[in-house]
Write an enzyme that holds these catalytic residues in place. Sequence first.
Site, PDB file in Angstrom:
ATOM      1  N   HIS A 138      64.182 -18.452  64.569  1.00  0.00           N
ATOM      2  CA  HIS A 138      64.132 -19.805  65.120  1.00  0.00           C
ATOM      3  C   HIS A 138      63.401 -20.773  64.204  1.00  0.00           C
ATOM      4  CE1 HIS A 138      65.686 -19.524  69.355  1.00  0.00           C
ATOM      5  NE2 HIS A 138      65.591 -18.237  69.051  1.00  0.00           N
ATOM      6  N   HIS A 269      61.304 -10.326  67.635  1.00  0.00           N
ATOM      7  CA  HIS A 269      62.641 -10.807  67.991  1.00  0.00           C
ATOM      8  C   HIS A 269      63.114 -10.275  69.337  1.00  0.00           C
ATOM      9  CE1 HIS A 269      66.521 -12.634  67.478  1.00  0.00           C
ATOM     10  NE2 HIS A 269      67.132 -11.479  67.603  1.00  0.00           N
TER      11      HIS A 269
END
Length: 712
Positions: A138, A269
């Site tokens: 991100h 993640h």
Amino acid sequence: MSDNEAPPPTIRNACNQEDIIRILVATDNHIGYLERDPIRGQDSINTFKEILQLAVKHDVDMILLGGDLFHENRPSRDCLYQVMALLREYTLGDKPVQLELLSNPDDGRAEGYSFPAINYEDPNLNVAIPVFSIHGNHDDPQGAGPEGALCALDVLSVSGLINYMGKFDLPLSSASNPNPIENDSGISIRPVLLRKGQTRLGLYGVGNVKDARMHFELRSNRVRMYMPSDKEDWFNILVVHQNRVPHPPTPAVPEGLFDDCIDLVVWGHEHDCRIVPEPVAGRPYHVTQPGSSVATSLGEGEGLEKHVALLQIHNKEFELKPLPLRTVRPFMLGDVFLAEAAEEEGFDVSDQIAVGKFLRARVNALIDQANQLWDERNAYAVEEGEDELPHMLPLVRLKVDTTNVPAMSNPIRFGQEFTGRIANPRDVLSFHRSKARSAASRTATSADQPELSIDDPDLTTSEKLAKVRVQTLVQEYLAAQELQVLGEAGMNEAIRMFVEKDDGWAIQTHVSGALRALMKGVQENGEVDEEELDDVLVKLKEQHNQEYLEKVKMGRTGKGKGKEKASTAVDSDADSMLMDIDGGEEDGSDFDEPAPPPTKKKAAPAKKAAPAKKGRGKKAVASESEEVIESDDGDEEEDQVPPKVTKKTNRAAVLSQPTKKAPAKKTTTTKGKASSSGQGTLSFAPSGRSSTRTAATRARGKMANVVEVDSD
């Protein structure tokens, strides 16, 4: 725990507290998620504040973050402001840092500036708790400016608030290169070497890479880790941010492909919390998965209680203690099969009033469970001497299987009845049917109105919005167009870069490159009749599309033009992630980096871009009171002439932009003085300007200890 399951690792031997390294481990903070939501907008930043408070409370030596600190690639000014304020409030202070830095403090520093990469080695900063972090998918580096690819962590790093590690260069190769393994350097990981008392710690960070690329690099033995010769005496931690389980259409990175010298893998993640160390079959290391600190979806993985980990290390032993996060909203997930429930409860599925009454009762039950969980958390906290937190609205999701149900009411209107009682009234209900669908319900696919995955009539508006992915929509739409010139795969990637990474030139660059390649292919075929032109274009398009897919599989998609990087060949029989570095006996030289051969510059048809500014050469200065980690030349490499070291560029700084660039003023660059051997070295000698505040540094004597590094 079952009888045949091994107990979690723990520190069994009595030890001195001065030798124990205490680390607070957290991943996937996703600061900025739903920041404009009036109810949930401050959830992520509030939990991040609690994490920093836990670090102060448990008197940790450092904080380790596993990626996705920010939810957006370009976080808002409000997010940056709050994060920087919190880091300054809780990580700066007069507390002496007990971790002695043995690696080079300038390794990874901002080029062209004198301050070190490790913030507590800067005498101008008063750091109490150093924070080490990698980037995630991100908040990964993007851009093609003069400083290369940058991300929000670079801003925090140069401001002296965090220590950004795991940012490495991904080499590009020519599309015509038949053997990329021999000419590409792969992924190189340089550690941060720390010591506290008798415990020595090696931190190895790998920022997020596309999973297909990472899998390829691991299988091809192209991931190299720079380790001291006595690596068995170090506790080595590897921090990664990858898919641990497949999430179609994206693959996963197998957890058993890392080097055996690793003791613990911190996996980011994945959002479900699995802090208890899990052994890997056939490998000596364990994997811990702290999970996210804020729920970014309403799935089952987010329903697990959120924790961060307190990691304690003594020599080669370690133990992990989960610390619950109190500021996380309670999340309750329910599931109901409406047809079966109607038979058990005795109501008609076609009666909307009866169905609504039943669903309302189930949602109320979930709300009661969430409130009870919050009260239990508060009661436990009060027993531990902590303050009671005010009540937070819970997250509630009821998944309703509507198979064989003729019609359902509006879920948004249904959720409005719970406004003020739950934090997500608009998507409290999730309607779904069985995946089996009759062929008669499928409409014919057309180019103008293709059938997309979000066109399922059984999905609600909120589910469609949650499911929509730009990459999937573009892929489905382009597949129905029967393109004759542009390949679907390359166009799909260009549009994804345009939308997700805000690359305004991605589409134009891809189209221009594809047209040039087609024109070149047509010219190579000689004179082509007009009747055969369409067939030639189709064949060329399929050929280029197949070449692009092969590049993606190899993890070498060229997103632009840039300097090609090459490296010495890597023996395929070598250890998957192990590379012991041989070096000369130069002063301040600890590791010798494998130097890539010089590459020839390609002539570009466009105007030359302005040369990027180069920083000052690094100077390795070692005082007589500093410890130096040195390396010895291996016998197998004594007679080899080391090639010159080529300058590396950042992985995303190669984005090609066809705009005209203004000529830059010529600057005089100053390079560091090369060693007498001419071989590139990786120095792990502490800088001469290291902080005198560090307790471990003050305790060192005048005699220089030497730790030698040998090659296998």
